[in-house]
Design a protein around this motif. Structure first.
Motif, PDB file in Angstrom:
ATOM      1  N   THR A   1      12.617 -14.314  -0.816  1.00 56.92           N
ATOM      2  CA  THR A   1      13.831 -13.383  -1.313  1.00 56.92           C
ATOM      3  C   THR A   1      14.552 -12.916   0.247  1.00 56.92           C
ATOM      4  O   THR A   1      13.860 -13.016   1.255  1.00 56.92           O
ATOM      5  CB  THR A   1      13.290 -12.905  -1.933  1.00 56.92           C
ATOM      6  N   ARG A   2      15.226 -12.100   0.070  1.00 56.80           N
ATOM      7  CA  ARG A   2      16.778 -11.920   1.229  1.00 56.80           C
ATOM      8  C   ARG A   2      15.429 -10.282   1.351  1.00 56.80           C
ATOM      9  O   ARG A   2      15.369  -9.885   0.275  1.00 56.80           O
ATOM     10  CB  ARG A   2      18.071 -11.763   0.768  1.00 56.80           C
ATOM     11  N   ILE A   3      14.852 -10.395   2.474  1.00 61.77           N
ATOM     12  CA  ILE A   3      15.013  -8.995   2.789  1.00 61.77           C
ATOM     13  C   ILE A   3      15.931  -8.173   3.735  1.00 61.77           C
ATOM     14  O   ILE A   3      16.375  -8.521   4.791  1.00 61.77           O
ATOM     15  CB  ILE A   3      13.938  -9.835   4.046  1.00 61.77           C
ATOM     16  N   PRO A   4      15.805  -6.971   3.980  1.00 63.77           N
ATOM     17  CA  PRO A   4      17.243  -5.975   4.622  1.00 63.77           C
ATOM     18  C   PRO A   4      16.391  -6.029   6.064  1.00 63.77           C
ATOM     19  O   PRO A   4      15.387  -6.429   6.013  1.00 63.77           O
ATOM     20  CB  PRO A   4      16.522  -4.504   3.739  1.00 63.77           C
ATOM     21  N   ARG A   5      17.494  -5.476   6.831  1.00 67.24           N
ATOM     22  CA  ARG A   5      17.896  -5.873   8.321  1.00 67.24           C
ATOM     23  C   ARG A   5      16.590  -5.372   8.737  1.00 67.24           C
ATOM     24  O   ARG A   5      16.483  -3.375   8.382  1.00 67.24           O
ATOM     25  CB  ARG A   5      18.813  -5.540   8.543  1.00 67.24           C
ATOM     26  N   GLY A   6      15.997  -5.501   9.505  1.00 66.32           N
ATOM     27  CA  GLY A   6      14.596  -4.466  10.342  1.00 66.32           C
ATOM     28  C   GLY A   6      13.581  -4.406   9.255  1.00 66.32           C
ATOM     29  O   GLY A   6      12.556  -3.915   9.559  1.00 66.32           O
ATOM     30  N   GLN A   7      13.490  -5.395   8.884  1.00 62.77           N
ATOM     31  CA  GLN A   7      11.906  -5.303   7.277  1.00 62.77           C
ATOM     32  C   GLN A   7      11.504  -6.458   7.452  1.00 62.77           C
ATOM     33  O   GLN A   7      12.021  -7.015   7.814  1.00 62.77           O
ATOM     34  CB  GLN A   7      12.666  -4.656   6.443  1.00 62.77           C
ATOM     35  N   GLN A   8      10.315  -6.389   6.742  1.00 63.72           N
ATOM     36  CA  GLN A   8       9.451  -7.701   7.299  1.00 63.72           C
ATOM     37  C   GLN A   8       8.684  -7.510   5.608  1.00 63.72           C
ATOM     38  O   GLN A   8       8.814  -7.212   4.647  1.00 63.72           O
ATOM     39  CB  GLN A   8       8.284  -7.099   7.811  1.00 63.72           C
ATOM     40  N   GLY A   9       9.214  -8.927   4.978  1.00 61.15           N
ATOM     41  CA  GLY A   9       8.709  -9.423   3.078  1.00 61.15           C
ATOM     42  C   GLY A   9       7.021  -9.985   3.260  1.00 61.15           C
ATOM     43  O   GLY A   9       6.268 -10.067   5.023  1.00 61.15           O
ATOM     44  N   VAL A  10       6.627  -9.665   2.557  1.00 60.11           N
ATOM     45  CA  VAL A  10       5.389 -11.079   2.326  1.00 60.11           C
ATOM     46  C   VAL A  10       5.618 -12.167   2.658  1.00 60.11           C
ATOM     47  O   VAL A  10       5.860 -12.993   1.736  1.00 60.11           O
ATOM     48  CB  VAL A  10       5.339 -10.345   1.194  1.00 60.11           C
ATOM     49  N   TYR A  11       4.796 -12.910   3.287  1.00 64.43           N
ATOM     50  CA  TYR A  11       4.881 -14.575   3.977  1.00 64.43           C
ATOM     51  C   TYR A  11       3.788 -15.166   2.788  1.00 64.43           C
ATOM     52  O   TYR A  11       2.926 -14.777   3.150  1.00 64.43           O
ATOM     53  CB  TYR A  11       4.959 -15.043   5.500  1.00 64.43           C
ATOM     54  N   LYS A  12       5.154 -16.222   2.068  1.00 63.35           N
ATOM     55  CA  LYS A  12       3.755 -17.060   1.302  1.00 63.35           C
ATOM     56  C   LYS A  12       3.468 -18.494   2.012  1.00 63.35           C
ATOM     57  O   LYS A  12       4.412 -18.921   2.429  1.00 63.35           O
ATOM     58  CB  LYS A  12       4.683 -17.139   0.027  1.00 63.35           C
ATOM     59  N   SER A  13       2.823 -18.804   1.216  1.00 63.35           N
ATOM     60  CA  SER A  13       1.799 -20.626   2.001  1.00 63.35           C
ATOM     61  C   SER A  13       2.365 -21.467   1.363  1.00 63.35           C
ATOM     62  O   SER A  13       1.899 -21.873   1.912  1.00 63.35           O
ATOM     63  CB  SER A  13       0.275 -20.322   2.363  1.00 63.35           C
ATOM     64  N   GLY A  14       3.269 -21.476   0.254  1.00 60.75           N
ATOM     65  CA  GLY A  14       3.859 -22.833  -0.258  1.00 60.75           C
ATOM     66  C   GLY A  14       4.434 -23.671   1.187  1.00 60.75           C
ATOM     67  O   GLY A  14       4.283 -24.513   1.256  1.00 60.75           O
ATOM     68  N   GLY A  15       4.895 -22.732   1.400  1.00 62.88           N
ATOM     69  CA  GLY A  15       5.574 -23.841   2.857  1.00 62.88           C
ATOM     70  C   GLY A  15       4.689 -24.909   3.693  1.00 62.88           C
ATOM     71  O   GLY A  15       5.040 -25.349   4.065  1.00 62.88           O
ATOM     72  N   THR A  16       3.386 -24.091   4.113  1.00 65.35           N
ATOM     73  CA  THR A  16       2.511 -24.329   4.615  1.00 65.35           C
ATOM     74  C   THR A  16       1.640 -24.600   4.089  1.00 65.35           C
ATOM     75  O   THR A  16       0.961 -26.004   4.256  1.00 65.35           O
ATOM     76  CB  THR A  16       1.526 -23.579   5.619  1.00 65.35           C
ATOM     77  N   ARG A  17       1.100 -25.307   3.001  1.00 62.89           N
ATOM     78  CA  ARG A  17       0.427 -26.132   2.079  1.00 62.89           C
ATOM     79  C   ARG A  17       1.519 -27.257   2.014  1.00 62.89           C
ATOM     80  O   ARG A  17       0.946 -28.376   2.058  1.00 62.89           O
ATOM     81  CB  ARG A  17       0.737 -25.290   0.576  1.00 62.89           C
ATOM     82  N   LEU A  18       2.494 -27.520   1.749  1.00 61.90           N
ATOM     83  CA  LEU A  18       3.016 -28.541   1.689  1.00 61.90           C
ATOM     84  C   LEU A  18       3.313 -29.679   3.202  1.00 61.90           C
ATOM     85  O   LEU A  18       3.088 -30.442   3.208  1.00 61.90           O
ATOM     86  CB  LEU A  18       5.032 -28.309   1.264  1.00 61.90           C
ATOM     87  N   ALA A  19       2.936 -28.709   4.279  1.00 63.67           N
ATOM     88  CA  ALA A  19       3.527 -29.436   5.672  1.00 63.67           C
ATOM     89  C   ALA A  19       1.581 -29.800   6.034  1.00 63.67           C
ATOM     90  O   ALA A  19       0.994 -31.159   5.651  1.00 63.67           O
ATOM     91  CB  ALA A  19       3.229 -28.407   6.511  1.00 63.67           C
ATOM     92  N   VAL A  20       0.466 -28.908   4.764  1.00 63.90           N
ATOM     93  CA  VAL A  20      -0.956 -29.061   5.421  1.00 63.90           C
ATOM     94  C   VAL A  20      -1.137 -30.589   4.491  1.00 63.90           C
ATOM     95  O   VAL A  20      -1.463 -31.688   4.703  1.00 63.90           O
ATOM     96  CB  VAL A  20      -1.748 -29.072   4.738  1.00 63.90           C
ATOM     97  N   GLU A  21      -0.163 -30.741   3.122  1.00 57.53           N
ATOM     98  CA  GLU A  21      -0.222 -31.455   2.494  1.00 57.53           C
ATOM     99  C   GLU A  21       0.304 -32.917   2.276  1.00 57.53           C
ATOM    100  O   GLU A  21      -0.154 -34.083   2.383  1.00 57.53           O
ATOM    101  CB  GLU A  21       0.183 -31.951   0.893  1.00 57.53           C
ATOM    102  N   THR A  22       1.146 -33.087   3.626  1.00 56.16           N
ATOM    103  CA  THR A  22       2.230 -33.987   4.210  1.00 56.16           C
ATOM    104  C   THR A  22       2.003 -34.720   5.503  1.00 56.16           C
ATOM    105  O   THR A  22       1.984 -35.867   5.548  1.00 56.16           O
ATOM    106  CB  THR A  22       3.834 -33.880   3.873  1.00 56.16           C
ATOM    107  N   GLY A  23       1.233 -33.527   6.286  1.00 54.94           N
ATOM    108  CA  GLY A  23       1.322 -34.058   7.812  1.00 54.94           C
ATOM    109  C   GLY A  23       3.078 -33.867   8.502  1.00 54.94           C
ATOM    110  O   GLY A  23       2.702 -33.637   9.847  1.00 54.94           O
ATOM    111  N   ALA A  24       4.046 -32.879   7.971  1.00 56.58           N
ATOM    112  CA  ALA A  24       4.842 -32.887   8.932  1.00 56.58           C
ATOM    113  C   ALA A  24       4.669 -31.756   9.476  1.00 56.58           C
ATOM    114  O   ALA A  24       3.727 -30.740   8.936  1.00 56.58           O
ATOM    115  CB  ALA A  24       6.209 -32.286   7.203  1.00 56.58           C
ATOM    116  N   PRO A  25       5.079 -31.537  10.484  1.00 53.22           N
ATOM    117  CA  PRO A  25       4.976 -29.671  11.402  1.00 53.22           C
ATOM    118  C   PRO A  25       6.297 -29.151  10.199  1.00 53.22           C
ATOM    119  O   PRO A  25       7.052 -29.616   9.865  1.00 53.22           O
ATOM    120  CB  PRO A  25       5.877 -30.244  13.265  1.00 53.22           C
ATOM    121  N   VAL A  26       5.881 -27.663  11.222  1.00 57.81           N
ATOM    122  CA  VAL A  26       6.667 -26.609  10.337  1.00 57.81           C
ATOM    123  C   VAL A  26       8.096 -25.997  11.895  1.00 57.81           C
ATOM    124  O   VAL A  26       7.177 -25.895  12.713  1.00 57.81           O
ATOM    125  CB  VAL A  26       6.107 -25.573   9.885  1.00 57.81           C
ATOM    126  N   VAL A  27       8.728 -25.946  11.296  1.00 60.29           N
ATOM    127  CA  VAL A  27      10.046 -25.625  12.998  1.00 60.29           C
ATOM    128  C   VAL A  27      10.127 -24.116  12.102  1.00 60.29           C
ATOM    129  O   VAL A  27      10.918 -23.746  11.572  1.00 60.29           O
ATOM    130  CB  VAL A  27      10.543 -26.198  12.106  1.00 60.29           C
TER     131      VAL A  27
END
Length: 257
Positions: A157-183
């Motif tokens: 979701t959109r995070i206010p300026r100067g703050q940090q949200g909770v990073y979820k691993s869905g994107g890296t799970r997809l990367a590991v499953e497909t072998g694609a690099p993450v940018v």
């Protein structure tokens, strides 16, 4: 002045999105895939150009040389999410078509959502977590094989300026499953276009593109920690004022009982 500028830009988006969405819906009867995608990007360019002319928002991009080369080279873009602006901006910058992973409720937004539904994107029902991720992997593999890059916002979701949200691993799970690099990509959009705010301010939005991080042989959680560390360090480098203010506010705030 900020109110007038913001109103004019909103009107600009409204008067252009309706006819262009209708054009998209009509074109989708004979076009599919990449040609239809680039038609949609034309309206996004209008929205970004409108922000530059009407709102005074400039974009400064570094790290384009880090993007994978080749027409079919895969990539999963993991982007800091502060406002709507980067969702408009990213397709206008990238040399490959992008497929967003987004909640299916957006398909019901009049005109904009209807046109989006005609594109080859990955829309998911968040209530069905396991099935949703299986769909992301299945469609993600197919799209990556076609040279289409996947874009995700790991904070969800959109995070206010100067703050940090909770990073979820869905994107890296997809990367590991497909072998694609993450940018990893850091974006300071909230400096000019704050989260859920009508009023926008002139200024410079920095986009910093990191080097691709290989996913093969990695664990999703550990890979996401590396992505998170790079993005958050880069955000503090690009927008130190926002993060120093956050630290100051935390120091002076009274402790809760």
């Amino acid at each position: 002045m900020a109110f007038i500028r913001s109103t004019l830009h909103l009107l600009w988006m409204l008067v252009t999105v309706v006819p262009w969405a209708l054009v998209m819906l009509g074109a989708s009867l004979r076009l599919r895939g990449v040609p239809l995608y680039w038609m949609a990007v034309r309206w996004l360019c209008w929205a970004v150009d409108g922000a530059r002319v009407l709102l005074g928002i400039q974009v400064r991009v570094t790290g384009m040389e880090h993007l994978p080369q080749g027409t079919t080279s895969p990539a999963i873009l993991l982007v800091k999410h502060q406002s709507t602006f980067e969702t408009f901006l990213m397709p206008t910058l990238m040399p490959h078509p992008l497929a967003y992973v987004f909640k299916r409720e957006l398909l019901f937004v009049p005109f904009f959502g209807w046109a989006m539904g005609r594109l080859d994107m990955i829309h998911i029902d968040r209530r069905q977590r396991a099935q949703a991720f299986n769909k992301v992997v299945e469609q993600g593999k197919r799209l990556l094989d076609q040279g289409i890059w996947i874009i995700m916002f790991p904070e969800g979701t959109r995070i206010p300026r100067g703050q940090q949200g909770v990073y979820k691993s869905g994107g890296t799970r997809l990367a590991v499953e497909t072998g694609a690099p993450v940018v990893p990509i850091a974006v300071t959009s909230a400096r000019c276009w704050p989260r859920k705010a009508f009023l926008k301010r002139p200024g410079v939005v920095d986009v910093s593109i990191g080097k691709p991080i290989p996913s093969q042989g990695r664990q999703p959680e550990e890979l996401m920690r590396e992505v998170e560390a790079w993005i958050e360090a880069e955000m503090r480098r690009l927008d130190p004022e926002a993060y120093s203010k956050t630290r100051t506010d935390a120091q002076v705030s009274p402790a809760r009982p």
